[in-house]
Design a protein around this motif. Structure first.
Motif, short mmCIF file in Angstrom:
data_model
loop_
_atom_site.label_atom_id
_atom_site.label_comp_id
_atom_site.label_asym_id
_atom_site.label_seq_id
_atom_site.Cartn_x
_atom_site.Cartn_y
_atom_site.Cartn_z
N GLY A 140 -27.47 44.01 9.03
CA GLY A 140 -26.82 44.67 8.08
C GLY A 140 -25.25 44.58 8.26
N ASN A 141 -24.40 44.76 7.54
CA ASN A 141 -23.00 45.00 7.09
C ASN A 141 -22.69 45.92 8.60
N ASP A 142 -20.71 46.08 8.25
CA ASP A 142 -20.29 46.57 9.26
C ASP A 142 -20.14 48.29 9.20
N ILE A 143 -20.91 48.73 10.64
CA ILE A 143 -20.73 49.98 10.50
C ILE A 143 -19.58 50.42 11.09
N THR A 144 -18.10 50.34 11.25
CA THR A 144 -17.67 50.24 11.90
C THR A 144 -16.70 51.85 11.36
N GLY A 145 -17.09 53.12 11.69
CA GLY A 145 -16.39 54.20 11.67
C GLY A 145 -16.90 54.58 10.27
N LYS A 146 -17.85 54.43 9.83
CA LYS A 146 -19.08 55.00 9.38
C LYS A 146 -19.91 55.84 9.27
N ASP A 147 -20.34 56.92 8.84
CA ASP A 147 -21.55 57.70 8.91
C ASP A 147 -22.97 57.09 8.76
N ILE A 148 -23.72 57.20 9.86
CA ILE A 148 -24.96 56.85 10.03
C ILE A 148 -26.06 57.61 9.26
N ILE A 149 -26.99 57.27 8.51
CA ILE A 149 -28.53 58.22 8.82
C ILE A 149 -29.45 57.60 9.36
N ILE A 150 -30.11 57.61 9.93
CA ILE A 150 -31.71 57.25 10.72
C ILE A 150 -32.46 57.71 10.01
N ILE A 151 -33.49 57.18 8.82
CA ILE A 151 -35.17 57.80 8.50
C ILE A 151 -36.30 56.96 9.26
N ASP A 152 -36.94 58.14 9.20
CA ASP A 152 -38.76 57.89 9.50
C ASP A 152 -39.42 58.53 9.66
N ASP A 153 -40.65 58.15 10.13
CA ASP A 153 -42.01 59.15 9.74
C ASP A 153 -41.50 60.55 10.96
N MET A 154 -41.48 59.52 12.26
CA MET A 154 -41.78 60.42 13.88
C MET A 154 -40.46 60.06 14.66
N ILE A 155 -40.52 61.36 15.46
CA ILE A 155 -40.41 60.92 16.95
C ILE A 155 -41.63 61.62 17.71
N SER A 156 -41.75 60.35 18.31
CA SER A 156 -42.95 59.71 18.91
C SER A 156 -42.08 60.42 21.28
N SER A 157 -42.01 60.07 21.29
CA SER A 157 -41.17 59.79 22.71
C SER A 157 -39.70 59.68 22.54
N GLY A 158 -39.08 59.16 21.50
CA GLY A 158 -37.83 59.45 21.07
C GLY A 158 -37.21 58.00 21.84
N ASP A 159 -37.56 57.59 22.86
CA ASP A 159 -37.22 56.52 23.73
C ASP A 159 -36.43 55.13 22.71
N SER A 160 -37.13 55.05 21.92
CA SER A 160 -36.55 53.96 20.88
C SER A 160 -35.11 54.36 19.60
N MET A 161 -35.78 55.88 19.46
CA MET A 161 -34.78 56.41 18.83
C MET A 161 -33.09 56.49 19.32
N ILE A 162 -33.21 56.71 20.60
CA ILE A 162 -32.42 57.40 21.36
C ILE A 162 -31.08 55.98 21.61
N ASP A 163 -32.42 54.38 21.31
CA ASP A 163 -31.72 53.40 22.12
C ASP A 163 -31.51 52.64 20.88
N THR A 164 -31.56 53.10 19.35
CA THR A 164 -30.77 52.60 18.35
C THR A 164 -29.69 52.98 18.04
N SER A 165 -29.53 55.03 18.47
CA SER A 165 -28.05 55.72 17.78
C SER A 165 -27.59 55.21 19.44
N LYS A 166 -27.45 54.87 20.55
CA LYS A 166 -26.99 53.87 21.09
C LYS A 166 -26.16 53.36 20.50
N GLN A 167 -27.12 51.73 20.12
CA GLN A 167 -26.32 50.95 19.35
C GLN A 167 -25.08 51.13 18.27
N LEU A 168 -25.60 51.73 17.34
CA LEU A 168 -25.24 52.14 16.55
C LEU A 168 -23.71 52.35 16.72
#
Length: 389
Positions: free
Chosen positions: A266-294
């Motif tokens: 994707g494009n540069d995300i510096t200083g932007k608000d991010i909305i992550i959209i998905d069907d479920m949080i199971s354990s949540g590990d991948s969602m937290i890892d994704t948020s960390k990278q963002l």
């Protein structure tokens, strides 16, 4: 409630009855309250017609029970007639808080137990209901929707089995793969999303959002959720990006191939608000890892929107991530069981789906087009205009 004019000129298929299994008792009661309110305030042209007997009631809930023997075996008992009724059976297969005793041991109900209880209730109607509709927000075995080897195909078989038992319409939300309806292509299958409820919940709680392509990006955490992200971003007028998961296919951990890394496209995300959209949080590990990278890439704020919040590993990891500033909000619907402690968390926002579900039931009971309730584009744009104003 949308398109009330159509309801004013429509006849119901049959008298309505809502069957809320114990797994969805609280959700069912709230939906019932909306149905009572809807029908008391709709001035239907046929209201004095004999066919409308019982149309306006103080309670649409069916009186029934699902007792168990000490051996763990169970049954369904209907305490009132369902002959000629339009039944809507509501079940939450994710509710692990319910227990039963078997040979003196306490067992928590699994998705299999809830599915079996659903079949018992259908069997107890013994073909006397006018029509049977099943509302299963979290699709049973929805993650086992395709074969990749010598394995079962549980979701397709369950859907086929329910149709053979007499279910006419199947209603679910944000199915992992809606193509599962191909298992019984001649029966009704409606798959709804929570985009409007996500937008409403987020805009009500956050006062300083700027929703446009320069300030907001809607992110898909994997390729499977890309369609959701593209639709949501287009309606909001925001940009889109996605992650893809690199997995280690040489090993299996807890029934799945472990994720090696999340790669962002994707494009540069510096200083932007991010909305992550998905069907479920199971354990949540991948969602937290994704948020960390963002956040590491310079994201201003991260809002996580998922239809189902299962939190199978508990909330400790989310509490820690929130304290570290990894994400800012988690929004889930109330369609599935959530740990009670989740409601007390400062980062949690509930997207209420009760009124929407009641609208679905009301329109389906009148045999009206589901397009009336399934397309939220106009509603999202309206609240967005009000928010910007």
């Amino acid at each position: 409630m949308p398109n009330l004019q159509e309801l004013k000129n429509a006849m119901p298929v049959a008298p309505l009855k809502l069957v809320a299994l114990q797994s969805a008792a609280e959700l069912g009661q709230r939906v019932n309250e909306y149905l009572v309110d809807f029908r008391k305030n709709v001035d239907n042209v046929y209201i004095n017609d004999p066919a409308f007997q019982g149309y306006q009631q103080d309670d649409y809930m069916l009186n029934f029970s699902t007792p168990r023997f000490q051996s763990g075996e169970g049954k369904a008992v209907l305490n009132e007639t369902v002959r000629g009724k339009d039944l809507f059976i509501l079940v939450d297969v994710t509710n692990h808080s319910l227990t039963y005793k078997m040979n003196g041991y306490v067992n928590h109900m699994s998705p299999d137990d809830h599915y079996q209880e659903l079949k018992r209730v259908i069997a107890a109607t013994t073909g006397k209901a006018h029509r049977i509709n099943v509302i299963m927000p979290f699709l049973y075995e929805g993650r086992q929707h395709r074969r990749t080897g010598r394995e079962s195909l549980d979701c397709a078989y369950a859907f086929e089995e329910l149709t053979e038992m007499g279910v006419s319409n199947f209603i679910t939300f944000d199915a992992h793969d809606p193509r599962i309806q191909n298992a019984a292509p001649l029966n009704g299958f409606d798959n709804f999303t929570a985009h409007y409820q996500f937008a409403k919940a987020l805009l009500e709680r956050e006062e300083n959002l700027i929703i446009d392509k320069d300030h907001t990006i809607v992110i898909s955490p994997d390729e499977g959720a890309l369609d959701r992200a593209i639709y949501f971003s287009n309606v909001l007028g925001a940009d889109t990006g996605m992650f893809y998961k690199r997995r280690d296919y040489s090993t299996i951990v807890n029934g799945k191939n472990p994720i090696v890394a999340h790669e962002f496209l994707g494009n540069d995300i510096t200083g932007k608000d991010i909305i992550i959209i998905d069907d479920m949080i199971s354990s949540g590990d991948s969602m937290i890892d994704t948020s960390k990278q963002l956040k590491a890439k310079g994201a201003k704020r991260v809002f996580i929107c998922t239809t189902f919040g299962l939190f199978t590993n508990g909330l400790a990891a989310f509490d820690k991530a929130y304290e570290e500033g990894v994400f800012d909000r988690v929004i889930t619907t109330n369609l599935a069981y959530r740990p009670p402690e989740l409601m007390t968390k400062p980062y949690y926002i509930e997207a209420d789906m009760c009124k929407f579900m009641a609208s679905i039931i009301d329109f389906m009971n009148h045999d009206l087009s589901m397009e009336n309730v399934s397309t939220p584009t106009g509603k999202i744009q309206k609240i967005l205009e009000l928010y910007k104003a």
